[in-house]
Design an enzyme around this catalytic site. Sequence first.
Site, PDB file in Angstrom:
ATOM      1  N   ASN A  58       0.867  -1.186   0.000  1.00  0.00           N
ATOM      2  CA  ASN A  58       0.000   0.000   0.000  1.00  0.00           C
ATOM      3  C   ASN A  58       0.900   1.232   0.000  1.00  0.00           C
ATOM      4  O   ASN A  58       1.509   1.560   1.013  1.00  0.00           O
ATOM      5  CB  ASN A  58      -0.893  -0.047   1.255  1.00  0.00           C
ATOM      6  CG  ASN A  58      -1.755   1.193   1.396  1.00  0.00           C
ATOM      7  OD1 ASN A  58      -1.832   2.020   0.491  1.00  0.00           O
ATOM      8  ND2 ASN A  58      -2.402   1.323   2.545  1.00  0.00           N
ATOM      9  N   LYS A  67       0.070   4.288  -0.361  1.00  0.00           N
ATOM     10  CA  LYS A  67      -0.580   5.472   0.251  1.00  0.00           C
ATOM     11  C   LYS A  67      -0.355   6.723  -0.613  1.00  0.00           C
ATOM     12  O   LYS A  67      -0.312   6.627  -1.836  1.00  0.00           O
ATOM     13  CB  LYS A  67      -0.102   5.651   1.697  1.00  0.00           C
ATOM     14  CG  LYS A  67      -0.289   4.377   2.530  1.00  0.00           C
ATOM     15  CD  LYS A  67      -0.096   4.568   4.009  1.00  0.00           C
ATOM     16  CE  LYS A  67      -0.266   3.229   4.719  1.00  0.00           C
ATOM     17  NZ  LYS A  67      -0.209   3.336   6.164  1.00  0.00           N
ATOM     18  N   HIS A 102      -9.844   1.240   5.316  1.00  0.00           N
ATOM     19  CA  HIS A 102      -8.533   1.460   5.949  1.00  0.00           C
ATOM     20  C   HIS A 102      -8.706   2.491   7.068  1.00  0.00           C
ATOM     21  O   HIS A 102      -9.455   3.454   6.919  1.00  0.00           O
ATOM     22  CB  HIS A 102      -7.519   1.948   4.906  1.00  0.00           C
ATOM     23  CG  HIS A 102      -6.110   1.904   5.424  1.00  0.00           C
ATOM     24  ND1 HIS A 102      -5.637   2.813   6.342  1.00  0.00           N
ATOM     25  CD2 HIS A 102      -5.097   1.048   5.186  1.00  0.00           C
ATOM     26  CE1 HIS A 102      -4.380   2.518   6.636  1.00  0.00           C
ATOM     27  NE2 HIS A 102      -4.023   1.441   5.956  1.00  0.00           N
ATOM     28  N   GLU A 114      -7.002   4.853   8.022  1.00  0.00           N
ATOM     29  CA  GLU A 114      -6.707   6.246   7.657  1.00  0.00           C
ATOM     30  C   GLU A 114      -7.915   6.899   6.989  1.00  0.00           C
ATOM     31  O   GLU A 114      -8.104   8.113   7.072  1.00  0.00           O
ATOM     32  CB  GLU A 114      -5.452   6.287   6.762  1.00  0.00           C
ATOM     33  CG  GLU A 114      -4.201   6.042   7.607  1.00  0.00           C
ATOM     34  CD  GLU A 114      -3.034   5.418   6.871  1.00  0.00           C
ATOM     35  OE1 GLU A 114      -3.026   5.406   5.632  1.00  0.00           O
ATOM     36  OE2 GLU A 114      -2.115   4.908   7.558  1.00  0.00           O
ATOM     37  N   GLU A 146      -5.643  -4.879  10.804  1.00  0.00           N
ATOM     38  CA  GLU A 146      -4.579  -3.893  11.009  1.00  0.00           C
ATOM     39  C   GLU A 146      -4.850  -3.106  12.292  1.00  0.00           C
ATOM     40  O   GLU A 146      -5.642  -2.146  12.286  1.00  0.00           O
ATOM     41  CB  GLU A 146      -4.540  -2.907   9.837  1.00  0.00           C
ATOM     42  CG  GLU A 146      -4.245  -3.534   8.502  1.00  0.00           C
ATOM     43  CD  GLU A 146      -3.678  -2.503   7.535  1.00  0.00           C
ATOM     44  OE1 GLU A 146      -2.534  -2.684   7.101  1.00  0.00           O
ATOM     45  OE2 GLU A 146      -4.350  -1.506   7.246  1.00  0.00           O
ATOM     46  N   GLY A 194       2.356   2.188  10.845  1.00  0.00           N
ATOM     47  CA  GLY A 194       3.317   3.281  10.730  1.00  0.00           C
ATOM     48  C   GLY A 194       4.055   3.600  12.016  1.00  0.00           C
ATOM     49  O   GLY A 194       4.752   4.608  12.111  1.00  0.00           O
ATOM     50  N   SER A 198       3.314  -2.179  10.441  1.00  0.00           N
ATOM     51  CA  SER A 198       4.763  -2.235  10.677  1.00  0.00           C
ATOM     52  C   SER A 198       5.383  -3.592  10.320  1.00  0.00           C
ATOM     53  O   SER A 198       6.249  -4.098  11.041  1.00  0.00           O
ATOM     54  CB  SER A 198       5.099  -1.835  12.118  1.00  0.00           C
ATOM     55  OG  SER A 198       4.683  -0.500  12.352  1.00  0.00           O
TER      56      SER A 198
HETATM   57  P1  PGA Z   1       2.739   0.210   7.668  1.00  0.00           P
HETATM   58  O1  PGA Z   1       1.261   0.453   7.017  1.00  0.00           O
HETATM   59  O2  PGA Z   1       3.262  -1.069   7.091  1.00  0.00           O
HETATM   60  O3  PGA Z   1       3.533   1.413   7.228  1.00  0.00           O
HETATM   61  O4  PGA Z   1       2.551   0.126   9.124  1.00  0.00           O
HETATM   62  C1  PGA Z   1       0.357  -0.603   6.879  1.00  0.00           C
HETATM   63  C2  PGA Z   1      -0.942  -0.110   6.293  1.00  0.00           C
HETATM   64  O5  PGA Z   1      -1.387   0.988   6.624  1.00  0.00           O
HETATM   65  O6  PGA Z   1      -1.566  -0.808   5.471  1.00  0.00           O
END
Ligand code: PGA
Length: 258
Positions: free
Chosen positions: A9, A11, A95, A97, A167, A173, A212
């Site tokens: 992803n 982003k 997601h 976010e 997640e 992140g 992560s």
């Molecule tokens: P990350 O993001 O691997 O940077 O923690 C995962 C995600 O948001 O899908």
Amino acid sequence: MRSLLVIGNWKLNGNKNTITNLTIALVNAFYNISKCSVAIAPPVMYLDVVKRYLLNSHIQLCAQNVDIHLSGAFTGDISAEMLQDLNTRYALIGHSERRIHHKENDADIAKKFFILKKVGLIPILCIGENKKEYDSGYTQSVCINQIKAIIKLLGIEAFKNSVIAYEPIWAIGSGVSASPENVQLVHKSIRDYIASYDASIADNITIQYGGSVTPENVIQFFDQKDIDGVLVGAASLNANSFSMIVQTAEKHKKPYPD
Ligand code: PGA
């Protein structure tokens, strides 16, 4: 039988140049991949650019979002048919976010799930708890409620040929992933819940972990019985890191039940 699914992803990152270079590097790195499934989710405006490099590749396209409508006066939105037009195979929905920054709720997400299934794309339903819910021991109930919202609107059949990505919000992140053993417990509770409706759908559904994930920790997630892949953010923006994760998936012999 479930095979491992790894999705990158990207982003809101990159530009035409860096995205083209990253795509070319991954296409070259994955020429021998055949056992695991791989997809990349670039920013939507670069889907068409990326698609051109994926013609003879094993890598599939994934969208980061989709609108609930197929067409009409919805300025700024992207429809499932437009994604399909570009040979997109998967789309992320729900997601955290988007739940946080765009106030998407379970009802909106269920509508997105519906429209993707209608058009023939594979929804990747992202679910997970925040830190407060985690600390209070509500992880499993939060996840089950997010799944229930889909079942309520669309029925359990919707989960046929769909993907769930667990997640934990606090792990995304942050550089601190959830423990593989805890993730296994959550995935097992999700699979058991789906099995309470339909055992065969539960057996076949892919449940990914995200938060992560790195080349160093990914194998511990693959070693868990109910973790069927990973959704990777930051580490997917680097060709070497993402290649290592995919090569680990390719070589892994999952301990699936007979
Ligand atoms: P990350 O993001 O691997 O940077 O923690 C995962 C995600 O948001 O899908």
